[in-house]
Design an enzyme around this catalytic site. Structure first.
Site, PDB file in Angstrom:
ATOM      1  N   ASP A   9      59.485   4.202  36.438  1.00  0.00           N
ATOM      2  CA  ASP A   9      58.882   2.965  35.561  1.00  0.00           C
ATOM      3  C   ASP A   9      58.988   2.014  35.757  1.00  0.00           C
ATOM      4  O   ASP A   9      60.507   1.696  36.092  1.00  0.00           O
ATOM      5  CB  ASP A   9      59.424   3.215  33.866  1.00  0.00           C
ATOM      6  CG  ASP A   9      58.694   2.326  32.642  1.00  0.00           C
ATOM      7  OD1 ASP A   9      57.917   2.036  32.506  1.00  0.00           O
ATOM      8  OD2 ASP A   9      60.024   1.981  31.922  1.00  0.00           O
ATOM      9  N   ASP A  11      59.042  -2.091  33.990  1.00  0.00           N
ATOM     10  CA  ASP A  11      60.008  -2.753  32.414  1.00  0.00           C
ATOM     11  C   ASP A  11      61.266  -2.115  32.496  1.00  0.00           C
ATOM     12  O   ASP A  11      60.675  -0.320  31.605  1.00  0.00           O
ATOM     13  CB  ASP A  11      58.617  -2.950  31.315  1.00  0.00           C
ATOM     14  CG  ASP A  11      58.061  -3.559  31.885  1.00  0.00           C
ATOM     15  OD1 ASP A  11      58.079  -4.294  33.176  1.00  0.00           O
ATOM     16  OD2 ASP A  11      57.222  -3.891  31.136  1.00  0.00           O
ATOM     17  N   GLY A  46      56.135   0.913  27.055  1.00  0.00           N
ATOM     18  CA  GLY A  46      55.294   1.395  27.181  1.00  0.00           C
ATOM     19  C   GLY A  46      54.000   1.654  27.114  1.00  0.00           C
ATOM     20  O   GLY A  46      53.386   2.553  27.724  1.00  0.00           O
ATOM     21  N   ARG A  49      48.794  -3.154  26.378  1.00  0.00           N
ATOM     22  CA  ARG A  49      48.701  -4.649  25.494  1.00  0.00           C
ATOM     23  C   ARG A  49      48.238  -4.471  24.187  1.00  0.00           C
ATOM     24  O   ARG A  49      48.386  -5.057  23.180  1.00  0.00           O
ATOM     25  CB  ARG A  49      48.367  -5.602  27.224  1.00  0.00           C
ATOM     26  CG  ARG A  49      48.707  -6.913  25.887  1.00  0.00           C
ATOM     27  CD  ARG A  49      47.955  -8.322  27.314  1.00  0.00           C
ATOM     28  NE  ARG A  49      48.290  -7.966  28.425  1.00  0.00           N
ATOM     29  CZ  ARG A  49      48.050  -8.152  29.520  1.00  0.00           C
ATOM     30  NH1 ARG A  49      46.575  -8.466  29.245  1.00  0.00           N
ATOM     31  NH2 ARG A  49      48.272  -7.875  31.353  1.00  0.00           N
ATOM     32  N   SER A 116      52.009  -1.594  32.654  1.00  0.00           N
ATOM     33  CA  SER A 116      51.539  -2.791  32.573  1.00  0.00           C
ATOM     34  C   SER A 116      50.724  -3.695  34.033  1.00  0.00           C
ATOM     35  O   SER A 116      50.598  -3.144  35.211  1.00  0.00           O
ATOM     36  CB  SER A 116      53.159  -3.632  33.265  1.00  0.00           C
ATOM     37  OG  SER A 116      53.417  -5.062  33.151  1.00  0.00           O
ATOM     38  N   ASN A 118      50.563  -6.351  35.041  1.00  0.00           N
ATOM     39  CA  ASN A 118      51.019  -7.581  35.392  1.00  0.00           C
ATOM     40  C   ASN A 118      51.913  -6.793  36.369  1.00  0.00           C
ATOM     41  O   ASN A 118      53.206  -7.532  37.343  1.00  0.00           O
ATOM     42  CB  ASN A 118      52.511  -8.213  34.595  1.00  0.00           C
ATOM     43  CG  ASN A 118      51.037  -9.578  33.716  1.00  0.00           C
ATOM     44  OD1 ASN A 118      50.733  -9.809  33.923  1.00  0.00           O
ATOM     45  ND2 ASN A 118      51.019  -9.384  32.334  1.00  0.00           N
ATOM     46  N   ASP A 170      61.808   4.481  30.649  1.00  0.00           N
ATOM     47  CA  ASP A 170      63.218   4.238  29.630  1.00  0.00           C
ATOM     48  C   ASP A 170      62.673   4.395  28.005  1.00  0.00           C
ATOM     49  O   ASP A 170      62.599   3.146  26.874  1.00  0.00           O
ATOM     50  CB  ASP A 170      63.696   2.705  29.690  1.00  0.00           C
ATOM     51  CG  ASP A 170      62.388   1.549  29.159  1.00  0.00           C
ATOM     52  OD1 ASP A 170      60.839   2.157  29.839  1.00  0.00           O
ATOM     53  OD2 ASP A 170      62.737   0.672  28.811  1.00  0.00           O
TER      54      ASP A 170
HETATM   55  P1  B16 Z   1      51.473  -5.686  30.304  1.00  0.00           P
HETATM   56  P2  B16 Z   1      56.681   0.566  31.652  1.00  0.00           P
HETATM   57  C1  B16 Z   1      54.300  -1.229  29.962  1.00  0.00           C
HETATM   58  O1  B16 Z   1      55.075  -1.871  31.938  1.00  0.00           O
HETATM   59  C2  B16 Z   1      55.925  -2.073  29.004  1.00  0.00           C
HETATM   60  O2  B16 Z   1      56.413  -0.626  28.937  1.00  0.00           O
HETATM   61  C3  B16 Z   1      55.018  -3.025  27.700  1.00  0.00           C
HETATM   62  O3  B16 Z   1      56.108  -2.660  26.747  1.00  0.00           O
HETATM   63  C4  B16 Z   1      53.549  -3.221  27.577  1.00  0.00           C
HETATM   64  O4  B16 Z   1      52.747  -3.540  26.668  1.00  0.00           O
HETATM   65  C5  B16 Z   1      52.940  -2.598  28.718  1.00  0.00           C
HETATM   66  O5  B16 Z   1      53.940  -2.480  29.731  1.00  0.00           O
HETATM   67  C6  B16 Z   1      51.625  -3.393  29.204  1.00  0.00           C
HETATM   68  O6  B16 Z   1      52.257  -4.308  29.891  1.00  0.00           O
HETATM   69  O7  B16 Z   1      51.375  -6.651  28.764  1.00  0.00           O
HETATM   70  O8  B16 Z   1      52.393  -6.831  31.482  1.00  0.00           O
HETATM   71  O9  B16 Z   1      50.058  -5.181  30.875  1.00  0.00           O
HETATM   72  O10 B16 Z   1      57.235  -0.239  30.624  1.00  0.00           O
HETATM   73  O11 B16 Z   1      55.429   0.956  31.507  1.00  0.00           O
HETATM   74  O12 B16 Z   1      55.988  -0.464  33.395  1.00  0.00           O
HETATM   75 MG    MG Z   2      59.744   0.833  30.664  1.00  0.00          MG
END
Ligand code: B16
Ligand code: MG
Length: 211
Positions: A9, A11, A46, A49, A116, A118, A170
């Site tokens: 993962d 974030d 996780g 958005r 994400s 991003n 996480d």
């Molecule tokens: P984005 P992961 C997730 O990343 C985040 O934990 C979660 O809080 C967020 O809403 C999601 O990505 C979408 O992110 O807005 O940047 O597309 O933990 O799966 O790496």
């Molecule tokens: Mg995460």
């Protein structure tokens, strides 16, 4: 060795962008007059958005159109990306860096499985833009965690079956996704005590047993 690949993962595992998510959502929630705190922020780990936005809006007393919601998500993402812009290779901890190097040296295939959109930007910022053997992220899935799609896609990209891969997560939604996909999971951070995980880590370097 039990595993031939590890799917990380992003974030909260590879780097701490979770704090930036919190600050950007907090700014939006305050503007809209909706209560939001760190405990509530944990529910967003996780998840996508738009699902995160829905969870935030649940605590408000107004309903919004799809266009307004899209604009709120864009507003949050613009602020989030400004915060991400401050990140650099210094945001990659020695713990993660040395572990990734050791696992790569041991011949394991290494992938990212993140909700994400991003992800490419973040990996570039922390100097891992071309490190991983595969990156599955929010740009290539239709179902976010707790659906297993992102991990199944990552396993497919590194050409391994789920049983040969360990997922490191996480978020409870991520542990659920891993288990639903047939993966063993190493949980840390907010999800460390999740009973569905096979391993419970305090830090990523505890994966050193595999190298
Ligand atoms: P984005 P992961 C997730 O990343 C985040 O934990 C979660 O809080 C967020 O809403 C999601 O990505 C979408 O992110 O807005 O940047 O597309 O933990 O799966 O790496
Ligand atoms: Mg995460």
């Amino acid at each position: 060795m039990k595993y031939q690949g590890i799917i990380f993962d992003l974030d909260g595992v590879i780097c701490s962008t979770d704090e930036y998510h919190y600050r950007a959502w907090k700014a939006l929630a305050e503007r809209l007059g909706i209560p939001f705190d760190r405990e509530r922020n944990n529910l967003l780990r996780g998840v996508s958005r738009m699902q995160s936005l829905e969870i935030i809006l649940e605590k408000g007393d107004k309903t919004y159109t799809d266009e307004e919601k899209a604009a709120f998500a864009e507003e949050k993402n613009t602020l989030y990306r400004q915060l991400l812009g401050q990140m650099s290779a210094a945001d990659l901890s020695d713990d993660v860096k040395t572990t990734l190097t050791a696992l790569r040296g041991a011949g394991l295939r290494l992938a990212v499985g993140s909700s994400s959109k991003n992800t490419p930007f973040i990996l570039e910022r922390i100097g891992l833009g071309s490190f991983f053997d595969a990156v599955a992220d929010g740009n290539c899935i239709t179902h976010s965690k707790p659906h297993p799609e992102v991990f199944l896609k990552a396993a497919e990209m590194i050409e391994l079956p789920p049983a040969a891969c360990l997922v490191v997560e996480d978020a409870h939604a991520g542990v659920e996704a891993a288990v639903a996909g047939g993966f063993d999971c190493a949980a840390m951070g907010d999800a460390k005590e999740d009973p569905r995980a096979a391993y419970h880590l305090t830090q990523v370097s505890e994966l050193g047993f595999m190298s």
